[in-house]
Scaffold this motif. Structure first.
Motif, short mmCIF file in Angstrom:
data_model
loop_
_atom_site.label_atom_id
_atom_site.label_comp_id
_atom_site.label_asym_id
_atom_site.label_seq_id
_atom_site.Cartn_x
_atom_site.Cartn_y
_atom_site.Cartn_z
N GLU A 105 0.86 -1.19 0.00
CA GLU A 105 0.00 0.00 0.00
C GLU A 105 0.89 1.24 0.00
N LYS A 106 0.36 2.33 -0.51
CA LYS A 106 1.04 3.63 -0.50
C LYS A 106 1.73 3.89 0.84
N GLY A 107 2.94 4.39 0.81
CA GLY A 107 3.62 4.75 2.06
C GLY A 107 4.36 3.59 2.71
N GLU A 108 4.17 2.36 2.19
CA GLU A 108 4.87 1.21 2.80
C GLU A 108 6.28 1.06 2.22
N ASP A 109 7.01 0.12 2.80
CA ASP A 109 8.42 -0.06 2.45
C ASP A 109 8.63 -1.23 1.50
N LEU A 110 9.42 -0.97 0.48
CA LEU A 110 9.85 -2.02 -0.45
C LEU A 110 11.35 -2.22 -0.24
N LEU A 111 11.74 -3.46 0.00
CA LEU A 111 13.16 -3.74 0.26
C LEU A 111 13.85 -4.16 -1.05
N ILE A 112 14.89 -3.42 -1.41
CA ILE A 112 15.60 -3.71 -2.68
C ILE A 112 17.12 -3.75 -2.45
N PRO A 113 17.83 -4.43 -3.33
CA PRO A 113 19.28 -4.55 -3.12
C PRO A 113 20.04 -3.26 -3.44
N TYR A 114 21.21 -3.15 -2.86
CA TYR A 114 22.12 -2.06 -3.20
C TYR A 114 23.49 -2.66 -3.51
N PRO A 115 24.03 -2.44 -4.70
CA PRO A 115 23.45 -1.66 -5.79
C PRO A 115 22.36 -2.46 -6.51
N CYS A 116 21.59 -1.75 -7.33
CA CYS A 116 20.52 -2.45 -8.04
C CYS A 116 20.20 -1.78 -9.36
N TRP A 117 19.34 -2.44 -10.12
CA TRP A 117 18.82 -1.91 -11.38
C TRP A 117 17.99 -0.66 -11.06
N GLY A 118 18.28 0.45 -11.75
CA GLY A 118 17.66 1.74 -11.44
C GLY A 118 16.14 1.76 -11.35
N PRO A 119 15.42 1.09 -12.28
CA PRO A 119 13.96 1.19 -12.25
C PRO A 119 13.29 0.71 -10.95
N TYR A 120 13.94 -0.14 -10.15
CA TYR A 120 13.28 -0.55 -8.88
C TYR A 120 12.94 0.68 -8.05
N ASN A 121 13.95 1.53 -7.92
CA ASN A 121 13.79 2.72 -7.10
C ASN A 121 12.69 3.62 -7.66
N ASN A 122 12.70 3.78 -8.99
CA ASN A 122 11.68 4.62 -9.62
C ASN A 122 10.29 4.01 -9.53
N MET A 123 10.22 2.69 -9.58
CA MET A 123 8.90 2.04 -9.44
C MET A 123 8.34 2.34 -8.05
N ALA A 124 9.21 2.25 -7.05
CA ALA A 124 8.77 2.55 -5.67
C ALA A 124 8.28 3.99 -5.61
N LYS A 125 9.06 4.88 -6.19
CA LYS A 125 8.70 6.30 -6.19
C LYS A 125 7.36 6.52 -6.89
N GLY A 126 7.20 5.92 -8.06
CA GLY A 126 5.97 6.09 -8.84
C GLY A 126 4.74 5.60 -8.09
N LEU A 127 4.94 4.64 -7.20
CA LEU A 127 3.80 4.08 -6.45
C LEU A 127 3.73 4.64 -5.02
N SER A 128 4.48 5.70 -4.78
CA SER A 128 4.53 6.34 -3.45
C SER A 128 4.90 5.36 -2.34
N LEU A 129 5.93 4.58 -2.60
CA LEU A 129 6.46 3.65 -1.60
C LEU A 129 7.84 4.13 -1.17
N ASN A 130 8.32 3.63 -0.04
CA ASN A 130 9.70 3.94 0.36
C ASN A 130 10.61 2.80 -0.10
N ALA A 131 11.66 3.15 -0.81
CA ALA A 131 12.65 2.13 -1.17
C ALA A 131 13.66 2.04 -0.03
N ILE A 132 13.77 0.85 0.55
CA ILE A 132 14.78 0.61 1.59
C ILE A 132 15.80 -0.36 1.00
N TYR A 133 17.06 -0.09 1.20
CA TYR A 133 18.10 -0.91 0.58
C TYR A 133 18.70 -1.93 1.54
N TYR A 134 18.93 -3.13 1.03
CA TYR A 134 19.82 -4.05 1.76
C TYR A 134 21.13 -4.14 0.99
#
Ligand SMILES: Cc1ncc(COP(=O)(O)O)c(C=O)c1O
Length: 383
Positions: A105-134
Protein backbone atom coordinates in the motif's frame (compact mmCIF):
# COMPACT_ATOMS: atom_id res chain seq x y z
CA UNK A 1 -2.33 25.10 -15.67
CA UNK A 2 -1.93 22.14 -13.35
CA UNK A 3 -2.60 19.06 -15.44
CA UNK A 4 -0.36 16.70 -13.51
CA UNK A 5 -1.27 15.74 -9.96
CA UNK A 6 0.99 17.09 -7.23
CA UNK A 7 2.32 13.70 -6.17
CA UNK A 8 3.40 12.83 -9.73
CA UNK A 9 5.14 16.09 -10.65
CA UNK A 10 8.54 14.91 -9.55
CA UNK A 11 8.33 11.65 -11.51
CA UNK A 12 10.76 12.56 -14.25
CA UNK A 13 13.33 10.18 -15.72
CA UNK A 14 16.79 11.36 -14.67
CA UNK A 15 19.99 9.49 -15.52
CA UNK A 16 17.87 6.66 -16.90
CA UNK A 17 19.81 3.90 -18.67
CA UNK A 18 17.72 4.21 -21.85
CA UNK A 19 18.41 7.97 -21.98
CA UNK A 20 22.14 7.48 -21.42
CA UNK A 21 22.17 4.74 -24.07
CA UNK A 22 20.58 7.15 -26.55
CA UNK A 23 23.44 9.61 -26.02
CA UNK A 24 25.91 6.75 -26.55
CA UNK A 25 24.18 5.64 -29.77
CA UNK A 26 24.34 9.14 -31.16
CA UNK A 27 28.11 9.18 -30.64
CA UNK A 28 28.77 7.21 -33.83
CA UNK A 29 31.94 5.16 -33.64
CA UNK A 30 32.17 5.54 -29.85
CA UNK A 31 32.36 2.64 -27.39
CA UNK A 32 28.88 1.86 -26.13
CA UNK A 33 28.84 -0.20 -22.92
CA UNK A 34 25.64 1.30 -21.55
CA UNK A 35 22.77 -1.12 -22.12
CA UNK A 36 21.86 -4.70 -21.28
CA UNK A 37 21.53 -5.85 -24.87
CA UNK A 38 23.77 -8.58 -26.22
CA UNK A 39 25.70 -7.41 -29.24
CA UNK A 40 25.84 -8.34 -32.07
CA UNK A 41 22.08 -8.74 -31.86
CA UNK A 42 21.26 -11.72 -34.04
CA UNK A 43 17.96 -13.55 -33.73
CA UNK A 44 18.23 -17.21 -32.75
CA UNK A 45 18.05 -19.30 -35.92
CA UNK A 46 14.76 -20.97 -34.93
CA UNK A 47 12.91 -17.72 -34.16
CA UNK A 48 12.05 -16.62 -37.67
CA UNK A 49 11.03 -20.19 -38.59
CA UNK A 50 8.63 -20.55 -35.66
CA UNK A 51 7.29 -17.07 -36.10
CA UNK A 52 6.67 -17.46 -39.86
CA UNK A 53 4.47 -20.52 -39.23
CA UNK A 54 2.06 -18.64 -36.98
CA UNK A 55 -1.46 -18.12 -38.24
CA UNK A 56 -2.71 -14.57 -38.82
CA UNK A 57 -4.76 -14.64 -35.60
CA UNK A 58 -1.85 -15.95 -33.54
CA UNK A 59 0.21 -13.05 -34.78
CA UNK A 60 -2.12 -10.11 -35.06
CA UNK A 61 -5.15 -11.04 -32.96
CA UNK A 62 -5.43 -10.24 -29.23
CA UNK A 63 -4.08 -12.79 -26.79
CA UNK A 64 -6.05 -13.65 -23.68
CA UNK A 65 -5.27 -11.52 -20.63
CA UNK A 66 -3.03 -14.13 -18.99
CA UNK A 67 -1.53 -15.42 -22.25
CA UNK A 68 -3.55 -18.65 -22.34
CA UNK A 69 -3.14 -22.28 -21.34
CA UNK A 70 -0.23 -23.13 -23.67
CA UNK A 71 1.69 -20.12 -22.40
CA UNK A 72 1.00 -21.18 -18.81
CA UNK A 73 2.46 -24.60 -19.57
CA UNK A 74 5.37 -23.02 -21.45
CA UNK A 75 6.31 -20.70 -18.58
CA UNK A 76 6.15 -23.59 -16.11
CA UNK A 77 8.40 -25.58 -18.44
CA UNK A 78 10.73 -22.60 -18.80
CA UNK A 79 11.03 -22.33 -15.02
CA UNK A 80 11.31 -26.09 -14.53
CA UNK A 81 8.29 -25.91 -12.22
CA UNK A 82 4.75 -27.09 -12.33
CA UNK A 83 1.59 -25.75 -10.80
CA UNK A 84 2.36 -22.06 -11.27
CA UNK A 85 -0.40 -19.72 -12.34
CA UNK A 86 0.93 -17.41 -15.03
CA UNK A 87 0.14 -13.96 -16.38
CA UNK A 88 1.87 -12.63 -19.51
CA UNK A 89 3.50 -9.25 -18.91
CA UNK A 90 5.21 -6.60 -21.04
CA UNK A 91 8.74 -7.74 -20.25
CA UNK A 92 10.13 -8.54 -16.86
CA UNK A 93 9.50 -4.88 -16.09
CA UNK A 94 5.74 -5.43 -16.24
CA UNK A 95 5.99 -8.45 -13.95
CA UNK A 96 8.05 -6.56 -11.37
CA UNK A 97 5.81 -3.52 -11.49
CA UNK A 98 2.66 -5.63 -11.04
CA UNK A 99 4.26 -7.53 -8.16
CA UNK A 100 5.13 -4.35 -6.31
CA UNK A 101 1.79 -2.73 -7.02
CA UNK A 102 -0.25 -5.69 -5.78
CA UNK A 103 1.61 -6.39 -2.57
CA UNK A 104 2.15 -2.97 -0.97
CA UNK A 105 0.00 0.00 0.00
CA UNK A 106 1.04 3.63 -0.50
CA UNK A 107 3.62 4.75 2.06
CA UNK A 108 4.87 1.21 2.80
CA UNK A 109 8.42 -0.06 2.45
CA UNK A 110 9.85 -2.02 -0.45
CA UNK A 111 13.16 -3.74 0.26
CA UNK A 112 15.60 -3.71 -2.68
CA UNK A 113 19.28 -4.55 -3.12
CA UNK A 114 22.12 -2.06 -3.20
CA UNK A 115 23.45 -1.66 -5.79
CA UNK A 116 20.52 -2.45 -8.04
CA UNK A 117 18.82 -1.91 -11.38
CA UNK A 118 17.66 1.74 -11.44
CA UNK A 119 13.96 1.19 -12.25
CA UNK A 120 13.28 -0.55 -8.88
CA UNK A 121 13.79 2.72 -7.10
CA UNK A 122 11.68 4.62 -9.62
CA UNK A 123 8.90 2.04 -9.44
CA UNK A 124 8.77 2.55 -5.67
CA UNK A 125 8.70 6.30 -6.19
CA UNK A 126 5.97 6.09 -8.84
CA UNK A 127 3.80 4.08 -6.45
CA UNK A 128 4.53 6.34 -3.45
CA UNK A 129 6.46 3.65 -1.60
CA UNK A 130 9.70 3.94 0.36
CA UNK A 131 12.65 2.13 -1.17
CA UNK A 132 14.78 0.61 1.59
CA UNK A 133 18.10 -0.91 0.58
CA UNK A 134 19.82 -4.05 1.76
CA UNK A 135 23.52 -4.34 1.10
CA UNK A 136 23.92 -7.11 -1.48
CA UNK A 137 27.54 -8.16 -1.13
CA UNK A 138 30.01 -8.13 1.73
CA UNK A 139 33.45 -9.71 1.48
CA UNK A 140 32.42 -11.27 -1.84
CA UNK A 141 29.43 -13.03 -0.25
CA UNK A 142 25.70 -12.34 -0.02
CA UNK A 143 25.25 -9.99 2.94
CA UNK A 144 22.53 -11.99 4.69
CA UNK A 145 22.97 -10.22 8.00
CA UNK A 146 22.22 -6.81 6.49
CA UNK A 147 19.25 -8.29 4.66
CA UNK A 148 17.86 -9.71 7.92
CA UNK A 149 18.48 -6.46 9.78
CA UNK A 150 16.57 -4.37 7.20
CA UNK A 151 13.83 -6.98 6.81
CA UNK A 152 13.25 -7.17 10.57
CA UNK A 153 13.00 -3.39 10.81
CA UNK A 154 10.39 -3.34 8.03
CA UNK A 155 8.44 -6.19 9.59
CA UNK A 156 8.32 -4.31 12.90
CA UNK A 157 6.83 -1.33 11.07
CA UNK A 158 4.35 -2.93 8.67
CA UNK A 159 3.94 -6.59 9.67
CA UNK A 160 4.74 -7.84 6.18
CA UNK A 161 7.74 -8.01 3.93
CA UNK A 162 8.03 -7.40 0.21
CA UNK A 163 11.48 -7.50 -1.33
CA UNK A 164 13.25 -7.89 -4.66
CA UNK A 165 16.02 -10.31 -5.35
CA UNK A 166 17.67 -10.25 -8.78
CA UNK A 167 19.46 -13.52 -9.29
CA UNK A 168 21.43 -15.01 -10.98
CA UNK A 169 23.86 -12.51 -12.58
CA UNK A 170 22.53 -9.52 -10.71
CA UNK A 171 22.31 -6.22 -12.52
CA UNK A 172 24.64 -4.29 -12.11
CA UNK A 173 27.18 -6.49 -10.31
CA UNK A 174 27.01 -9.89 -12.03
CA UNK A 175 26.79 -11.49 -8.59
CA UNK A 176 24.93 -14.82 -8.24
CA UNK A 177 23.88 -16.29 -4.92
CA UNK A 178 25.16 -19.81 -4.29
CA UNK A 179 22.68 -22.60 -3.53
CA UNK A 180 23.70 -22.39 0.12
CA UNK A 181 23.13 -18.63 0.23
CA UNK A 182 19.67 -19.10 -1.28
CA UNK A 183 18.92 -21.83 1.25
CA UNK A 184 19.91 -19.62 4.16
CA UNK A 185 17.82 -16.76 2.83
CA UNK A 186 14.69 -18.91 2.45
CA UNK A 187 15.31 -20.55 5.78
CA UNK A 188 15.05 -17.11 7.39
CA UNK A 189 11.90 -16.26 5.38
CA UNK A 190 10.19 -19.57 6.13
CA UNK A 191 10.57 -18.94 9.83
CA UNK A 192 8.85 -15.57 9.80
CA UNK A 193 5.30 -15.26 11.04
CA UNK A 194 4.27 -12.48 8.64
CA UNK A 195 3.38 -12.63 4.92
CA UNK A 196 6.43 -12.41 2.69
CA UNK A 197 6.34 -11.64 -1.04
CA UNK A 198 9.54 -12.53 -2.81
CA UNK A 199 9.81 -10.61 -6.08
CA UNK A 200 12.25 -12.88 -7.82
CA UNK A 201 13.68 -10.99 -10.78
CA UNK A 202 15.01 -13.66 -13.14
CA UNK A 203 15.98 -11.37 -16.02
CA UNK A 204 19.41 -13.01 -16.44
CA UNK A 205 18.41 -16.59 -15.65
CA UNK A 206 19.65 -18.02 -18.93
CA UNK A 207 23.19 -16.71 -19.04
CA UNK A 208 24.63 -17.69 -15.69
CA UNK A 209 27.96 -19.46 -15.40
CA UNK A 210 26.32 -21.94 -13.03
CA UNK A 211 24.43 -23.21 -16.10
CA UNK A 212 21.08 -22.30 -14.67
CA UNK A 213 19.70 -22.26 -18.21
CA UNK A 214 19.93 -26.03 -18.04
CA UNK A 215 19.48 -26.87 -14.38
CA UNK A 216 16.49 -25.06 -12.91
CA UNK A 217 16.28 -27.18 -9.77
CA UNK A 218 17.41 -24.24 -7.62
CA UNK A 219 14.08 -22.54 -8.39
CA UNK A 220 11.99 -25.31 -6.90
CA UNK A 221 12.16 -23.78 -3.44
CA UNK A 222 10.20 -25.24 -0.56
CA UNK A 223 8.38 -22.43 1.15
CA UNK A 224 5.99 -22.24 4.07
CA UNK A 225 2.47 -20.82 3.76
CA UNK A 226 3.68 -17.35 4.74
CA UNK A 227 5.91 -17.04 1.65
CA UNK A 228 4.70 -16.28 -1.88
CA UNK A 229 7.34 -16.33 -4.60
CA UNK A 230 6.57 -14.08 -7.56
CA UNK A 231 8.75 -15.36 -10.38
CA UNK A 232 9.36 -12.40 -12.71
CA UNK A 233 10.37 -13.77 -16.07
CA UNK A 234 11.89 -11.71 -18.88
CA UNK A 235 12.04 -13.14 -22.38
CA UNK A 236 14.02 -10.08 -23.53
CA UNK A 237 17.42 -11.60 -22.77
CA UNK A 238 16.48 -15.30 -22.85
CA UNK A 239 15.05 -15.07 -26.35
CA UNK A 240 16.95 -11.99 -27.52
CA UNK A 241 13.64 -10.26 -28.23
CA UNK A 242 14.17 -7.08 -26.21
CA UNK A 243 11.87 -4.77 -28.16
CA UNK A 244 9.08 -7.32 -28.53
CA UNK A 245 8.19 -6.80 -24.85
CA UNK A 246 7.28 -10.13 -23.36
CA UNK A 247 7.69 -11.48 -19.87
CA UNK A 248 5.62 -13.40 -17.37
CA UNK A 249 4.60 -13.35 -13.75
CA UNK A 250 4.33 -16.83 -12.24
CA UNK A 251 3.05 -17.68 -8.78
CA UNK A 252 1.61 -20.64 -6.91
CA UNK A 253 -0.92 -18.39 -5.19
CA UNK A 254 -4.30 -18.37 -6.95
CA UNK A 255 -5.58 -15.21 -5.30
CA UNK A 256 -2.50 -13.33 -6.44
CA UNK A 257 -2.97 -14.65 -9.96
CA UNK A 258 -6.56 -13.38 -10.05
CA UNK A 259 -5.68 -9.86 -8.98
CA UNK A 260 -2.72 -9.90 -11.38
CA UNK A 261 -5.16 -10.67 -14.24
CA UNK A 262 -7.29 -7.69 -13.19
CA UNK A 263 -4.19 -5.51 -13.01
CA UNK A 264 -3.03 -6.67 -16.43
CA UNK A 265 -6.42 -6.07 -18.05
CA UNK A 266 -6.60 -2.56 -16.64
CA UNK A 267 -3.06 -1.48 -17.49
CA UNK A 268 -1.67 -3.14 -20.65
CA UNK A 269 -4.71 -5.35 -21.35
CA UNK A 270 -2.81 -8.22 -22.97
CA UNK A 271 0.64 -8.84 -24.40
CA UNK A 272 2.45 -9.50 -27.68
CA UNK A 273 0.47 -12.42 -29.07
CA UNK A 274 3.03 -13.47 -31.66
CA UNK A 275 5.77 -13.78 -29.05
CA UNK A 276 3.43 -15.58 -26.63
CA UNK A 277 2.87 -18.16 -29.35
CA UNK A 278 6.56 -18.36 -30.23
CA UNK A 279 7.58 -18.92 -26.60
CA UNK A 280 4.81 -21.50 -26.18
CA UNK A 281 6.01 -23.41 -29.23
CA UNK A 282 9.69 -23.31 -28.27
CA UNK A 283 9.33 -24.22 -24.59
CA UNK A 284 6.99 -27.14 -25.32
CA UNK A 285 8.91 -28.56 -28.27
CA UNK A 286 11.99 -30.55 -27.22
CA UNK A 287 13.77 -30.25 -30.58
CA UNK A 288 13.45 -26.49 -30.83
CA UNK A 289 14.23 -26.04 -27.15
CA UNK A 290 17.48 -27.88 -27.76
CA UNK A 291 18.39 -25.33 -30.43
CA UNK A 292 17.47 -22.56 -28.01
CA UNK A 293 19.80 -23.93 -25.36
CA UNK A 294 22.60 -24.22 -27.93
CA UNK A 295 22.07 -20.57 -28.87
CA UNK A 296 22.19 -19.52 -25.22
CA UNK A 297 25.34 -21.54 -24.76
CA UNK A 298 27.05 -19.48 -27.48
CA UNK A 299 26.11 -16.22 -25.77
CA UNK A 300 27.25 -17.54 -22.43
CA UNK A 301 30.65 -18.66 -23.68
CA UNK A 302 31.16 -15.33 -25.48
CA UNK A 303 30.38 -13.52 -22.21
CA UNK A 304 32.94 -15.68 -20.40
CA UNK A 305 35.55 -14.65 -22.98
CA UNK A 306 34.67 -10.97 -22.69
CA UNK A 307 34.60 -10.96 -18.89
CA UNK A 308 38.00 -12.64 -18.81
CA UNK A 309 39.54 -9.92 -20.99
CA UNK A 310 38.11 -7.14 -18.83
CA UNK A 311 38.81 -8.76 -15.46
CA UNK A 312 42.37 -9.80 -16.37
CA UNK A 313 43.17 -6.28 -17.52
CA UNK A 314 41.48 -4.81 -14.44
CA UNK A 315 43.75 -6.94 -12.27
CA UNK A 316 46.81 -5.86 -14.23
CA UNK A 317 46.07 -2.17 -13.75
CA UNK A 318 44.78 -2.57 -10.18
CA UNK A 319 41.20 -1.60 -11.00
CA UNK A 320 38.90 -2.82 -8.23
CA UNK A 321 35.77 -4.65 -9.46
CA UNK A 322 32.75 -6.00 -7.58
CA UNK A 323 32.47 -9.78 -7.29
CA UNK A 324 31.33 -11.06 -10.70
CA UNK A 325 29.91 -14.55 -11.22
CA UNK A 326 28.65 -14.08 -14.76
CA UNK A 327 26.30 -12.20 -17.02
CA UNK A 328 26.01 -8.96 -18.93
CA UNK A 329 27.69 -6.48 -16.56
CA UNK A 330 30.83 -5.83 -14.54
CA UNK A 331 30.83 -3.06 -11.96
CA UNK A 332 33.49 -0.85 -10.47
CA UNK A 333 32.92 0.78 -7.11
CA UNK A 334 33.73 4.49 -7.03
CA UNK A 335 32.70 7.62 -5.20
CA UNK A 336 32.77 9.87 -8.30
CA UNK A 337 30.75 7.90 -10.84
CA UNK A 338 29.10 10.93 -12.53
CA UNK A 339 32.52 12.51 -13.05
CA UNK A 340 33.91 9.22 -14.42
CA UNK A 341 30.95 9.00 -16.77
CA UNK A 342 31.48 12.55 -18.08
CA UNK A 343 35.24 12.18 -18.50
CA UNK A 344 34.91 8.89 -20.38
CA UNK A 345 32.10 10.33 -22.48
CA UNK A 346 34.49 13.07 -23.61
CA UNK A 347 36.74 10.24 -24.85
CA UNK A 348 33.77 8.62 -26.64
CA UNK A 349 33.50 5.81 -24.10
CA UNK A 350 30.02 5.31 -22.67
CA UNK A 351 29.37 3.39 -19.46
CA UNK A 352 26.55 3.71 -16.92
CA UNK A 353 26.85 5.51 -13.58
CA UNK A 354 24.46 3.90 -11.08
CA UNK A 355 24.42 3.79 -7.26
CA UNK A 356 28.05 4.17 -6.14
CA UNK A 357 29.53 2.40 -9.11
CA UNK A 358 30.10 2.54 -12.81
CA UNK A 359 28.67 -0.36 -14.77
CA UNK A 360 30.33 -1.74 -17.87
CA UNK A 361 27.92 -3.63 -20.13
CA UNK A 362 30.30 -6.24 -21.51
CA UNK A 363 27.31 -7.70 -23.34
CA UNK A 364 27.46 -4.74 -25.69
CA UNK A 365 31.16 -4.85 -26.58
CA UNK A 366 32.93 -7.43 -28.65
CA UNK A 367 36.36 -8.58 -27.50
CA UNK A 368 38.41 -6.14 -29.59
CA UNK A 369 36.53 -3.15 -28.16
CA UNK A 370 36.95 -4.41 -24.60
CA UNK A 371 40.71 -4.52 -24.85
CA UNK A 372 42.33 -1.59 -23.07
CA UNK A 373 39.05 -0.40 -21.55
CA UNK A 374 39.88 -1.26 -17.92
CA UNK A 375 42.96 0.93 -18.03
CA UNK A 376 41.03 3.85 -19.52
CA UNK A 377 38.42 3.62 -16.76
CA UNK A 378 41.05 3.25 -14.03
CA UNK A 379 42.47 6.70 -14.86
CA UNK A 380 39.41 8.46 -13.47
CA UNK A 381 38.29 6.26 -10.58
CA UNK A 382 38.39 7.55 -7.01
CA UNK A 383 38.09 4.78 -4.45
C1 LIG B 1 17.59 -6.46 -13.45
C2 LIG B 1 16.61 -6.37 -14.55
N1 LIG B 1 15.36 -6.74 -14.30
C3 LIG B 1 14.43 -6.70 -15.22
C4 LIG B 1 14.69 -6.26 -16.50
C5 LIG B 1 13.54 -6.24 -17.41
O1 LIG B 1 13.73 -6.32 -18.71
P1 LIG B 1 12.52 -6.43 -19.72
O2 LIG B 1 11.42 -5.56 -19.23
O3 LIG B 1 13.08 -6.01 -21.01
O4 LIG B 1 12.11 -7.86 -19.71
C6 LIG B 1 15.99 -5.83 -16.82
C7 LIG B 1 16.34 -5.30 -18.13
O5 LIG B 1 17.30 -4.66 -18.37
C8 LIG B 1 16.97 -5.90 -15.81
O6 LIG B 1 18.23 -5.54 -16.03
Amino acid sequence: MDFVTESKKDNILKNDALGIAKIAREDKGGINATLGIFSPLEPFSFLEGVSSKLQIKQKYGYSSVDGGEEFRKAVNAYLGLDGCYVVATPGGTGAINASINLTLEKGEDLLIPYPCWGPYNNMAKGLSLNAIYYNLIKDDKFDLSDFIKKANEIIDRQRRLVFIINDPCQNPTGYSLSNDELKELFNYLNNLSVPVSVIYDLAYLDISNEKRHIDRSFLDIKVNDNVNILYCVSFSKSYQIYGQRLGALATKNEEFYKVACFYARTTWSNCNNAMINVVSEVELNKEIKKEHIEGLEKIRSELIKRSKIFLDEAKECDLNTIKYNGGFFISIPCSNNKEVYEKLKAEHIHILPVCNIVRVAICGLECDKLKGLAKKIKKYIKA
